[in-house]
Design an enzyme around this catalytic site. Structure first.
Site, PDB file in Angstrom:
ATOM      1  CG  ASN A   1       7.534   9.462 -10.541  1.00 33.80           C
ATOM      2  OD1 ASN A   1       8.547   9.482 -11.240  1.00 33.80           O
ATOM      3  ND2 ASN A   1       7.119  10.517  -9.853  1.00 33.80           N
TER       4      ASN A   1
ATOM      5  CB  SER B   1       0.440   1.599  -4.652  1.00 34.18           C
ATOM      6  OG  SER B   1       1.400   1.418  -5.664  1.00 34.18           O
ATOM      7  CB  THR B   2      -2.227   3.253   0.019  1.00 36.00           C
ATOM      8  OG1 THR B   2      -1.347   3.969   0.901  1.00 36.00           O
ATOM      9  CG2 THR B   2      -1.907   1.779   0.045  1.00 36.00           C
TER      10      THR B   2
ATOM     11  CG  ASP C   1       9.009  10.715  -5.140  1.00 33.71           C
ATOM     12  OD1 ASP C   1      10.190  10.774  -4.748  1.00 33.71           O
ATOM     13  OD2 ASP C   1       8.703  10.567  -6.345  1.00 33.71           O
TER      14      ASP C   1
ATOM     15  CB  ILE D   1      -0.757  10.047  -6.000  1.00 33.20           C
ATOM     16  CG1 ILE D   1      -0.487  11.236  -5.065  1.00 33.20           C
ATOM     17  CG2 ILE D   1      -1.048  10.545  -7.419  1.00 33.20           C
ATOM     18  CD1 ILE D   1       0.910  11.827  -5.173  1.00 33.20           C
TER      19      ILE D   1
ATOM     20  CG  ASP E   1       7.779  12.924   7.917  1.00 33.71           C
ATOM     21  OD1 ASP E   1       8.107  12.209   6.952  1.00 33.71           O
ATOM     22  OD2 ASP E   1       8.041  14.142   7.996  1.00 33.71           O
TER      23      ASP E   1
ATOM     24  N   GLY F   1       3.423  13.603  -2.565  1.00 32.71           N
ATOM     25  CA  GLY F   1       3.289  12.631  -1.480  1.00 32.71           C
ATOM     26  C   GLY F   1       4.605  12.353  -0.772  1.00 32.71           C
TER      27      GLY F   1
HETATM   28  P1  ADP Z   1       1.781   6.506  -4.352  1.00 33.08           P
HETATM   29  O1  ADP Z   1       1.952   7.342  -5.581  1.00 33.08           O
HETATM   30  O2  ADP Z   1       2.651   5.259  -4.352  1.00 33.08           O
HETATM   31  O3  ADP Z   1       0.358   6.236  -4.026  1.00 33.08           O
HETATM   32  P2  ADP Z   1       1.917   8.567  -2.251  1.00 33.08           P
HETATM   33  O4  ADP Z   1       3.118   9.281  -1.770  1.00 33.08           O
HETATM   34  O5  ADP Z   1       0.842   9.359  -2.894  1.00 33.08           O
HETATM   35  O6  ADP Z   1       2.464   7.392  -3.191  1.00 33.08           O
HETATM   36  O7  ADP Z   1       1.267   7.785  -1.056  1.00 33.08           O
HETATM   37  C1  ADP Z   1       1.774   6.601  -0.482  1.00 33.08           C
HETATM   38  C2  ADP Z   1       1.528   6.626   1.009  1.00 33.08           C
HETATM   39  O8  ADP Z   1       2.483   7.474   1.630  1.00 33.08           O
HETATM   40  C3  ADP Z   1       0.163   7.153   1.421  1.00 33.08           C
HETATM   41  O9  ADP Z   1      -0.438   6.224   2.302  1.00 33.08           O
HETATM   42  C4  ADP Z   1       0.475   8.465   2.148  1.00 33.08           C
HETATM   43  O10 ADP Z   1      -0.425   8.659   3.232  1.00 33.08           O
HETATM   44  C5  ADP Z   1       1.858   8.191   2.664  1.00 33.08           C
HETATM   45  N1  ADP Z   1       2.702   9.363   2.975  1.00 33.08           N
HETATM   46  C6  ADP Z   1       2.652  10.624   2.502  1.00 33.08           C
HETATM   47  N2  ADP Z   1       3.629  11.390   3.054  1.00 33.08           N
HETATM   48  C7  ADP Z   1       4.314  10.576   3.902  1.00 33.08           C
HETATM   49  C8  ADP Z   1       5.431  10.745   4.793  1.00 33.08           C
HETATM   50  N3  ADP Z   1       6.067  11.925   4.914  1.00 33.08           N
HETATM   51  N4  ADP Z   1       5.865   9.674   5.511  1.00 33.08           N
HETATM   52  C9  ADP Z   1       5.246   8.469   5.395  1.00 33.08           C
HETATM   53  N5  ADP Z   1       4.210   8.238   4.585  1.00 33.08           N
HETATM   54  C10 ADP Z   1       3.739   9.275   3.849  1.00 33.08           C
END
Ligand code: ADP
Length: 172
Positions: free
Chosen positions: A26, A123-124, A36, A126, A12, A34
């Site tokens: 965004n 970006s990987t 963010d 959502i 995390d 996610g």
């Molecule tokens: P985007 O909209 O840029 O795709 P996301 O947040 O949906 O952003 O996902 C981007 C990456 O962050 C994904 O690979 C997801 O697995 C990862 N992710 C989600 N939560 C966490 C976290 N707490 N720490 C690190 N990476 C995370």
């Protein structure tokens, strides 16, 4: 040399103790799901307040660009918010925009004299960027930057999901 300055961890990003962690934000800068959502939840309201000030000043953050705020309650001192591209079919300049998101985050770190910076896999989630292609772009952009820049001493790739972790392990 350059690869000694790149580290891979799984977990995390809100728990990572670095000068800056990068947020996959965004364009509104107002928070989302996610990573963010996790960063705003863990970092507290000071981060959102600064995001709102930036938004009032310059109208959010364009895709491929980056802005910096406090880290609030996070162990990291700063959060660099960048906006990766939403992946459609790869013909909308997605590769270049993803490279820009990494590069502009790194430049902002260097401008602020930050030595350690941690990235999520922008970006990987959502935004559905294919993970293998995204990892190749992220790693190449970071390696090229580190070869030219001495301010940033260490880049940490923080993989959250097993699939990204496996891809990065294979490539680094
Ligand atoms: P985007 O909209 O840029 O795709 P996301 O947040 O949906 O952003 O996902 C981007 C990456 O962050 C994904 O690979 C997801 O697995 C990862 N992710 C989600 N939560 C966490 C976290 N707490 N720490 C690190 N990476 C995370």
């Amino acid at each position: 040399m350059v690869n000694e300055r790149i580290k891979l961890i799984q977990g995390d990003i809100t728990k990572v103790n670095a000068d800056a962690i990068v947020n996959a934000a965004n364009t509104s800068l107002l928070g989302g799901g996610g990573v963010d959502g996790a960063i705003h939840r863990a970092g507290g309201k000071a981060i959102l307040e600064e995001c709102i000030q930036i938004r009032n000043r310059q109208g959010g953050c364009k895709t491929g660009e980056a802005v910096i705020t406090t880290g609030g309650n996070l162990p990291a001192k700063y959060v660099i918010h960048t906006v990766g591209p939403v992946y459609n079919n790869g013909s909308k300049g997605e590769d270049g925009l993803l490279a820009s998101a990494y590069l502009n985050s790194l430049k902002l770190a260097a401008e602020n004299h930050l030595e350690t910076i941690a990235f999520p896999n922008i970006s990987t989630g959502i935004y559905h960027f294919p993970k293998t292609k995204a990892a190749a772009i992220a790693i190449k952009t970071v390696q090229d930057f580190l070869a030219e820049n001495g301010t940033v001493k260490q880049v940490i790739f923080v993989c959250f999901d097993d699939e990204n972790c496996g891809i990065y392990k294979g490539m680094l």
